[in-house]
Design an enzyme around this catalytic site. Structure first.
Site, PDB file in Angstrom:
ATOM      1  N   GLY A  12       0.826  -1.206   0.000  1.00  0.00           N
ATOM      2  CA  GLY A  12       0.000   0.000   0.000  1.00  0.00           C
ATOM      3  C   GLY A  12       0.856   1.249   0.000  1.00  0.00           C
ATOM      4  O   GLY A  12       1.882   1.301   0.684  1.00  0.00           O
ATOM      5  N   ARG A  80       1.136  -6.470  -4.959  1.00  0.00           N
ATOM      6  CA  ARG A  80       0.911  -7.223  -3.724  1.00  0.00           C
ATOM      7  C   ARG A  80       1.473  -8.637  -3.885  1.00  0.00           C
ATOM      8  O   ARG A  80       1.037  -9.552  -3.217  1.00  0.00           O
ATOM      9  CB  ARG A  80      -0.592  -7.298  -3.425  1.00  0.00           C
ATOM     10  CG  ARG A  80      -1.215  -5.973  -3.028  1.00  0.00           C
ATOM     11  CD  ARG A  80      -0.848  -5.573  -1.619  1.00  0.00           C
ATOM     12  NE  ARG A  80      -1.618  -4.425  -1.149  1.00  0.00           N
ATOM     13  CZ  ARG A  80      -1.464  -3.872   0.060  1.00  0.00           C
ATOM     14  NH1 ARG A  80      -0.559  -4.363   0.883  1.00  0.00           N
ATOM     15  NH2 ARG A  80      -2.186  -2.840   0.420  1.00  0.00           N
ATOM     16  N   GLY A 112       6.229  -2.504   3.022  1.00  0.00           N
ATOM     17  CA  GLY A 112       5.859  -2.855   4.382  1.00  0.00           C
ATOM     18  C   GLY A 112       6.341  -4.226   4.794  1.00  0.00           C
ATOM     19  O   GLY A 112       7.365  -4.720   4.302  1.00  0.00           O
ATOM     20  N   ILE A 142       1.903   3.016   6.819  1.00  0.00           N
ATOM     21  CA  ILE A 142       1.151   3.961   7.641  1.00  0.00           C
ATOM     22  C   ILE A 142       0.762   3.326   8.972  1.00  0.00           C
ATOM     23  O   ILE A 142       0.397   4.025   9.917  1.00  0.00           O
ATOM     24  CB  ILE A 142      -0.117   4.484   6.925  1.00  0.00           C
ATOM     25  CG1 ILE A 142      -1.130   3.351   6.706  1.00  0.00           C
ATOM     26  CG2 ILE A 142       0.239   5.174   5.623  1.00  0.00           C
ATOM     27  CD1 ILE A 142      -2.495   3.842   6.242  1.00  0.00           C
ATOM     28  N   ASP A 143       0.854   1.992   9.047  1.00  0.00           N
ATOM     29  CA  ASP A 143       0.443   1.291  10.259  1.00  0.00           C
ATOM     30  C   ASP A 143       1.499   1.321  11.366  1.00  0.00           C
ATOM     31  O   ASP A 143       1.194   0.985  12.511  1.00  0.00           O
ATOM     32  CB  ASP A 143       0.102  -0.169   9.943  1.00  0.00           C
ATOM     33  CG  ASP A 143      -1.091  -0.302   9.017  1.00  0.00           C
ATOM     34  OD1 ASP A 143      -1.996   0.550   9.103  1.00  0.00           O
ATOM     35  OD2 ASP A 143      -1.116  -1.238   8.210  1.00  0.00           O
ATOM     36  N   MET A 185      -7.637   2.778   9.282  1.00  0.00           N
ATOM     37  CA  MET A 185      -6.833   1.658   8.809  1.00  0.00           C
ATOM     38  C   MET A 185      -5.949   1.101   9.923  1.00  0.00           C
ATOM     39  O   MET A 185      -5.477   1.834  10.782  1.00  0.00           O
ATOM     40  CB  MET A 185      -5.979   2.073   7.613  1.00  0.00           C
ATOM     41  CG  MET A 185      -6.770   2.211   6.324  1.00  0.00           C
ATOM     42  SD  MET A 185      -5.710   2.567   4.915  1.00  0.00           S
ATOM     43  CE  MET A 185      -6.871   2.303   3.571  1.00  0.00           C
ATOM     44  N   GLY A 186      -5.710  -0.203   9.845  1.00  0.00           N
ATOM     45  CA  GLY A 186      -4.920  -0.897  10.855  1.00  0.00           C
ATOM     46  C   GLY A 186      -5.487  -2.283  11.050  1.00  0.00           C
ATOM     47  O   GLY A 186      -6.250  -2.529  11.968  1.00  0.00           O
ATOM     48  N   GLU A 238      -9.710  -0.946  11.829  1.00  0.00           N
ATOM     49  CA  GLU A 238     -10.443  -1.852  10.941  1.00  0.00           C
ATOM     50  C   GLU A 238     -10.263  -3.324  11.326  1.00  0.00           C
ATOM     51  O   GLU A 238     -11.103  -4.163  11.012  1.00  0.00           O
ATOM     52  CB  GLU A 238     -10.004  -1.638   9.488  1.00  0.00           C
ATOM     53  CG  GLU A 238      -8.542  -1.950   9.233  1.00  0.00           C
ATOM     54  CD  GLU A 238      -8.133  -1.732   7.779  1.00  0.00           C
ATOM     55  OE1 GLU A 238      -9.029  -1.518   6.951  1.00  0.00           O
ATOM     56  OE2 GLU A 238      -6.920  -1.784   7.495  1.00  0.00           O
TER      57      GLU A 238
END
Length: 364
Positions: A12, A80, A112, A142-143, A185-186, A238
């Site tokens: 992502g 992905r 990631g 971002i997580d 998100m997460g 999420e």
């Protein structure tokens, strides 16, 4: 003898992933004795398998390289694609034959957890066949859930955007006496929801690491209502789940949700709150807005630092590494030490305790 370098982006996007690409390419251009051509993979390792590459030096002529510092999204495109666990899979010799045909000596991958896993597998396969190709990971998400680093670039900007969303919900929640749930998100880790929830004035924060009890969530909402506070803001990761789901395996939780026609718990929680308390509950999902927009100054600096340091590892001859920030210092971890591991929020983390001291409920 000079060797060529290739760099790709995967997973992502974040608002600042291109800043790290700029750092890698700019620093690599200074290594004139070690590095020849600098290639970019179009759509990551999957695109490379299909022969999709570009010359990164060509960006200097168009001034696009400098623009990467402030351009959100993945300039090279993403994928992905996950490499097989079995290093005997035929995709590995196929990849390494392609590396050899292009004279690749240095491989950089920006991404990631799954991307760091990809770099680790490639590095292990290189050792297995005694290849001299060197692999380096540049972690982004971002997580903020990559093991071994205090922070990842993209996280700071996403927290800012999620906080802004929570801030803006207070207006409607207050004027219409509603319970507003903001899904953030997460999927595995709750760092983003936790940080934004505290900064955005959430009354309840629900994260995967602390399974919730819906009755306790409703009790917190009811308590606020009875004390004269006519609204509540709930920050929901999420990937959160309740205490009953916590007893199940992930596959079972997923199956039951699919059968119920839901992907996340947020809408279910809203319906339960409304049914149990009689208070109107609505859901807001910022979604992919957290991944885009103008990156924060902090993230711009951090992404560039990570990219530059990754390229510096060539000169220092430190390979099989993943860049990290630990205690304020940019450093690197061995890929084997961090690949496949997730940095979770500990239920007794200081940030969790701070939230509890502020009166924020975790529904537990």
């Amino acid at each position: 003898m000079k060797k060529n370098l290739i760099v790709g982006q995967s997973g992502g996007p974040t608002a600042v992933i291109n800043g790290s690409l700029y750092g890698v390419v700019t620093e690599a251009m200074r290594h004139t004795e070690e590095i020849g051509e600098i290639y970019g993979m179009i759509n990551g390792i999957e695109g490379f398998l299909n022969g999709h590459m570009m010359d990164m030096r060509s960006l200097i002529e168009t001034n696009e390289l400098a623009l990467l510092r402030t351009t959100p999204g993945s300039y090279l495109g993403s994928c992905r694609y996950k490499l097989p666990e079995d290093l005997n899979d035929p995709v590995y010799p196929l990849l390494f034959n392609k590396f050899t045909s292009h004279g690749i000596g240095y491989f950089f991958y920006i991404g990631g957890n799954d991307s760091m896993d990809t770099v680790s597998k490639l590095s292990r396969y290189a050792k297995k066949i005694n290849s001299d190709i060197r692999f380096i990971g540049v972690p982004k998400t971002i997580d903020n859930d990559i093991f071994g680093t205090d922070v990842t670039f993209g996280f700071h900007t996403a927290v800012d955007i999620a906080t802004d969303a929570l801030d803006r919900l207070h207006t409607t929640a207050n004027s219409h006496s509603r319970i507003l749930l903001c899904e953030i998100m997460g999927n595995k880790a709750g760092w983003l929801t936790l940080s934004a929830g505290i900064a955005g004035g959430a009354d309840i924060i629900l994260i995967p690491e602390i399974p919730y009890d819906i009755d306790k969530v409703c009790k917190s909402v009811q308590k606020r209502s009875e004390s004269g506070k006519n609204f509540s803001i709930v920050a929901v990761a999420e990937g959160c789940f309740d205490k009953e789901e916590a007893k199940m395996k992930k596959k079972e939780r997923t199956r039951l949700r699919q059968e119920a026609g839901i992907t996340t718990a947020t809408n279910r929680i809203a319906a339960q709150i409304q049914q149990k308390t009689g208070l109107e509950a609505r859901v807001c999902v910022p979604g992919h807005m957290l991944r885009g927009g103008s990156p924060s100054a902090y993230d711009r600096v951090l992404a560039t630092q990570f990219g530059v340091y990754a390229a510096e590892l060539i000169r220092e001859e430190h390979y099989g590494m993943s860049v990290a920030k630990v205690g304020g210092t940019i450093t690197a971890n061995k890929l084997d030490d961090i690949a496949g591991k997730t940095k979770f929020v500990s239920p007794d983390d200081q940030l969790v305790q701070t939230a509890r001291n502020l009166g924020i409920s975790f529904g537990d």
